[in-house]
Every structure is written in structure tokens, then in C-alpha cells.
Design a protein around this motif. Sequence first.
Motif, mmCIF file in Angstrom:
data_model
loop_
_atom_site.group_PDB
_atom_site.id
_atom_site.type_symbol
_atom_site.label_atom_id
_atom_site.label_comp_id
_atom_site.label_asym_id
_atom_site.label_seq_id
_atom_site.Cartn_x
_atom_site.Cartn_y
_atom_site.Cartn_z
ATOM 1 N N ALA A 195 1.464 16.337 18.120
ATOM 2 C CA ALA A 195 2.563 16.521 19.759
ATOM 3 C C ALA A 195 2.632 17.127 20.269
ATOM 4 C CB ALA A 195 3.102 14.529 19.026
ATOM 5 N N ILE A 196 3.548 17.853 20.194
ATOM 6 C CA ILE A 196 3.956 19.005 21.068
ATOM 7 C C ILE A 196 2.662 19.391 21.682
ATOM 8 C CG2 ILE A 196 5.077 21.457 21.220
ATOM 9 C CD1 ILE A 196 7.182 20.233 19.136
ATOM 10 N N VAL A 197 1.522 20.332 20.598
ATOM 11 C CA VAL A 197 0.288 20.870 21.399
ATOM 12 C C VAL A 197 0.061 19.017 22.639
ATOM 13 C CG1 VAL A 197 -2.112 21.203 21.359
ATOM 14 C CG2 VAL A 197 -0.096 22.619 20.758
ATOM 15 N N GLU A 198 -0.084 17.788 21.586
ATOM 16 C CA GLU A 198 -1.005 16.919 22.456
ATOM 17 C C GLU A 198 -0.331 16.995 23.898
ATOM 18 O OE1 GLU A 198 -0.842 14.317 20.067
ATOM 19 O OE2 GLU A 198 -2.599 14.552 18.269
ATOM 20 N N GLU A 199 0.861 17.387 24.077
ATOM 21 C CA GLU A 199 1.963 16.600 25.500
ATOM 22 C C GLU A 199 2.128 17.898 26.434
ATOM 23 O OE1 GLU A 199 2.814 13.711 26.240
ATOM 24 O OE2 GLU A 199 2.578 12.676 24.384
ATOM 25 N N GLY A 200 1.313 18.877 26.204
ATOM 26 C CA GLY A 200 1.824 19.881 27.490
ATOM 27 C C GLY A 200 1.875 20.847 26.821
ATOM 28 N N HIS A 201 2.290 21.097 25.461
ATOM 29 C CA HIS A 201 1.975 22.712 25.095
ATOM 30 C C HIS A 201 1.375 24.406 24.760
ATOM 31 C CE1 HIS A 201 6.184 20.485 25.262
ATOM 32 N NE2 HIS A 201 7.113 21.943 24.817
ATOM 33 N N THR A 202 1.447 24.841 24.743
ATOM 34 C CA THR A 202 0.062 25.532 24.345
ATOM 35 C C THR A 202 0.579 25.728 22.074
ATOM 36 O OG1 THR A 202 1.587 27.972 24.912
ATOM 37 C CG2 THR A 202 -0.111 27.464 25.932
ATOM 38 N N GLU A 203 1.907 25.863 22.510
ATOM 39 C CA GLU A 203 2.458 25.588 20.885
ATOM 40 C C GLU A 203 3.560 24.610 20.333
ATOM 41 O OE1 GLU A 203 2.742 29.317 18.882
ATOM 42 O OE2 GLU A 203 3.100 29.929 20.962
ATOM 43 N N ALA A 204 3.771 24.923 19.139
ATOM 44 C CA ALA A 204 5.261 24.550 18.567
ATOM 45 C C ALA A 204 6.154 25.435 18.208
ATOM 46 C CB ALA A 204 5.131 23.737 17.279
ATOM 47 N N GLU A 205 6.906 25.601 19.339
ATOM 48 C CA GLU A 205 7.530 27.150 18.669
ATOM 49 C C GLU A 205 8.278 27.271 17.054
ATOM 50 O OE1 GLU A 205 8.787 31.267 19.073
ATOM 51 O OE2 GLU A 205 7.420 30.143 20.390
ATOM 52 N N PHE A 206 9.573 25.873 17.120
ATOM 53 C CA PHE A 206 10.218 25.954 16.172
ATOM 54 C C PHE A 206 10.092 24.511 16.605
ATOM 55 C CE2 PHE A 206 12.590 25.818 20.208
ATOM 56 C CZ PHE A 206 13.534 25.025 20.670
ATOM 57 N N ILE A 207 10.440 23.854 15.163
ATOM 58 C CA ILE A 207 10.407 22.241 14.751
ATOM 59 C C ILE A 207 11.430 21.964 13.388
ATOM 60 C CG2 ILE A 207 9.514 19.783 13.591
ATOM 61 C CD1 ILE A 207 6.841 21.393 14.564
ATOM 62 N N ILE A 208 12.743 21.496 13.818
ATOM 63 C CA ILE A 208 13.539 21.521 12.689
ATOM 64 C C ILE A 208 13.438 19.819 12.574
ATOM 65 C CG2 ILE A 208 16.395 20.979 12.159
ATOM 66 C CD1 ILE A 208 16.148 23.665 14.157
ATOM 67 N N VAL A 209 13.614 19.591 11.192
ATOM 68 C CA VAL A 209 13.648 17.793 11.187
ATOM 69 C C VAL A 209 15.073 17.916 9.400
ATOM 70 C CG1 VAL A 209 12.630 15.803 10.206
ATOM 71 C CG2 VAL A 209 11.167 17.298 11.585
ATOM 72 N N GLY A 210 16.194 17.845 9.824
ATOM 73 C CA GLY A 210 16.868 17.752 8.934
ATOM 74 C C GLY A 210 17.386 16.556 8.676
ATOM 75 N N SER A 211 16.975 15.874 7.767
ATOM 76 C CA SER A 211 17.697 14.437 7.216
ATOM 77 C C SER A 211 18.421 14.316 6.350
ATOM 78 C CB SER A 211 15.823 13.844 6.526
ATOM 79 O OG SER A 211 15.730 14.188 5.979
ATOM 80 N N GLY A 212 19.859 13.310 5.878
ATOM 81 C CA GLY A 212 20.616 13.245 6.070
ATOM 82 C C GLY A 212 21.583 14.837 5.468
ATOM 83 N N PRO A 213 21.496 15.032 4.192
ATOM 84 C CA PRO A 213 22.779 16.770 4.463
ATOM 85 C C PRO A 213 21.663 17.744 4.734
ATOM 86 C CG PRO A 213 21.733 16.147 1.658
ATOM 87 C CD PRO A 213 21.061 15.048 2.648
ATOM 88 N N ASN A 214 20.340 17.641 5.261
ATOM 89 C CA ASN A 214 20.066 18.864 5.353
ATOM 90 C C ASN A 214 20.286 19.001 7.073
ATOM 91 O OD1 ASN A 214 18.394 19.609 2.911
ATOM 92 N ND2 ASN A 214 16.561 18.908 3.835
ATOM 93 N N GLY A 215 20.461 17.788 8.077
ATOM 94 C CA GLY A 215 20.968 17.789 8.813
ATOM 95 C C GLY A 215 22.360 18.587 9.161
ATOM 96 N N ALA A 216 23.389 18.145 8.406
ATOM 97 C CA ALA A 216 24.649 19.791 8.178
ATOM 98 C C ALA A 216 23.976 21.078 8.395
ATOM 99 C CB ALA A 216 25.319 19.358 7.127
ATOM 100 N N SER A 217 22.892 21.657 8.161
ATOM 101 C CA SER A 217 22.635 22.875 8.355
ATOM 102 C C SER A 217 22.033 23.238 9.731
ATOM 103 C CB SER A 217 21.589 23.136 7.550
ATOM 104 O OG SER A 217 21.606 24.788 7.272
ATOM 105 N N PRO A 218 21.909 23.449 10.979
ATOM 106 C CA PRO A 218 21.790 23.526 12.284
ATOM 107 C C PRO A 218 20.591 24.169 12.352
ATOM 108 C CG PRO A 218 24.051 24.118 12.068
ATOM 109 C CD PRO A 218 24.062 24.162 10.751
ATOM 110 N N HIS A 219 20.390 25.682 11.751
ATOM 111 C CA HIS A 219 18.787 26.354 11.704
ATOM 112 C C HIS A 219 17.867 25.478 10.090
ATOM 113 C CE1 HIS A 219 20.135 29.594 14.655
ATOM 114 N NE2 HIS A 219 19.956 28.050 15.121
#
Length: 381
Positions: A195-219
Motif C-alpha cells: 500500500a505504501i507504494v500504491e499510495e505514491g512512495h517509491t518503496e517502503a523504507e520501514f514498517i513496524i507492526v508491534g502488537s501486544g507486548p511487541n509494541g513496547a519495543s520502539p524499534h
Amino acid sequence: MSRRSLHTPAPDVTSLRARLDRARGAAANAGTDALLIAPGSDLRYLIGQAGGSFERLTTLVIPADDGTPALVLPKLEAPGYADVPLDDLGIEVVTWVDGEDPYGIVANRLGAPGRVAVSDTMVALHVLALRGALGSAEQTLAGPVVRELRMRKDATEIAALRKAGAAIDRVHARMGEWLRPGRTEAEVGADIAAAIVEEGHTEAEFIIVGSGPNGASPHHDVSDRVIEHGDVVVVDIGGPIPEGYNSDSTRTYAVGAPKDSDVEDTYAVLLAAQRAAVEIVRPGVTAAQIDGAARDVIADAGFGDYFIHRTGHGIGLDVHEEPYIMGGNDLTVEEGMAFSVEPGIYQAGRWGARIEDIVVVTADGVEPLNNRPHELVVLDA
């Protein structure tokens, strides 16, 4: 043997020439005899193309005096710069072939400089070879010189950042298409990347999907964790648009009603902190004061130990660049500076949350470039 250069739409020749002139003046003011700019975002800023950094030396030589700038590069790489208006910019092209000494070529152009500044990201292979070729010349970093130019965006750059912000907002607006129980973070991340590319970017540089306890890790990145009903999920995404400028925006979602009873009250603190930091932004305020505006709200609510990073970073041709919005940075922000405002609260082993907007300092205040809702978005599950 082919190499792919980073081609992006370049600013007009007048803008590029002005940047080169300012770089020359900034080098002189810093007491530096020349700038040696390696391929990367600084080169893209100055000539409109990033090029590529390999084992063969490519460098833009900018004398601080009235000497002619030169792009020293391998002859086999020269076709990759065919679209750059080097003649119009007054830049001489100096090519070399295998068996010749490119470091000697640079040294001969500069004569006997007392001090040269090399790109922060120039690889050690070239830095050390230039040190040997330039004899007693002192080497310093070019970053402190060039960042004084790049921190202050012109109207064209701000327009590109505004375009990037709108593009990533469109991706966040579609999050309900992908984020639901039973899917892994990695599966959601793959959909977001497309979707990042579909919406006008050349690429997705980074994607963080932090669910539950993983959301407590900023990176955190993405993982095979299966998203559950009631999870709080941090989604931090961004990338470059064709002009080369980047988006970066974080929103926090709940997949159905949050299963932890403290989410509503804790998130309200984070929301107030992010608003307080954005509202204080204006010319004359320091980076430390902006950081403090967010940090004080979070600390006063008892969550100070759970806000474990700076409040923001500059953005432009790089996702992270000057200015850095953090305690101890007494830099006064000025019109045209662009940076993120992204406080977070992270409770290890439980859940985390972050809200991030890119903002631009205006003549008398601030313009947020991201406009999706800041409240916790509860998705149907």
C-alpha cells in the motif's frame, strides 16, 4: 557489473546552484578549505542525484574559495550522471579508469589544503586513502557544514514533505483492511508495504507492526506473532516519494476493545503529551523545550520511566537527520525546519503506544504534515 543509481526528480538548476554556493560559503565560514561529498543524501541535495558508493571513489570536490567544483568519478559510472546538469552548475567532470589513482587526482586539484571535510557516510576505504594522499591536511566531518543548509527546507522541499505526509496518511486510513485477529504482524506488514507504494512512495523504507507486548519495543520490526483480539498495535511506517523526500508517521490501534484495563487512561496521557509538544513549536523555541513539553506531561502522570527515546528527529532526504528533538539540545528551531514529534509510552511485557506527526516550523507557528486522527483507533475485530 551494472550498478543502479538513485534517480529522483531533481530540483531546478537555480536551486541547485544556490545550494552549491551556500555550501561553499558554509565551508569557508567553518575554516575548511574544501568539502569532499560522497554519494548519498548530501550529494543528492547538492546536485539532485545520490549516485552510489562502491569500492571505486566517487566524490564531489567543492573548494571553499573560487575554485571550480569537480565531480571525480570512475569513467564507467559517468553515464549514470547523464541527467545531472553538471555543466549548468559549473561542475567539472573528472573521470578516471582502473589503474589510475583517484585520490591523487583529488589531491592535485586541491593543492596543499590545511583542512578538508569529508562526508559523514564516506566509507573508511576512501577516507583513509584520501588522508594518505592529502598529506598533512586535517580531516573533519562535512556533516556539521552541510546540515546547516539541509535543516532549513525551502518551499519546494516543504511541498515534497507535505506530499509524502499525505501519502502515508492514506496508508494509515486503510489500516482496517489488514489489521485484524488471526493474522501475523509479518502478513500485515506485507500488505502495508504494498500500500505504501500504491499510495505514491517509491518503496517502503520501514514498517513496524508491534502488537501486544511487541509494541513496547520502539524499534520492533514485524514478527510471526499472531495478532489477538484486544491487542494494542503500534504501526510506524514511511518511505520516500519520487522527489526523494520521506514520510514517517505512527498511529496506535486497538484490534477490538483493548483487553488491558489501563489502556484508555494511559493513552490519554500520551495524547496530551503529543499535543503539548506540537503546540509549543514555533521559531525561537529550542529543541529541548519541545522535548520537555512532551516529557513533562508523561512524567507528571507517573510514566516518565516508560518514555525511553527522544521526542523527535529531523526528516527530509533522510528519514533521520538534524535537528534532533531531545533534552540537552539548545538548538533554536527556525522557519523551514521539519521534524517528527513522537512521544511514546512503553510498558515492557505488556503493551506500548506512540503517536507521531511530521511538522514544519512556519513563520509564526507550526504546520503538521500528518492529519489522521490521533486518538486510539479501535478497529472492528
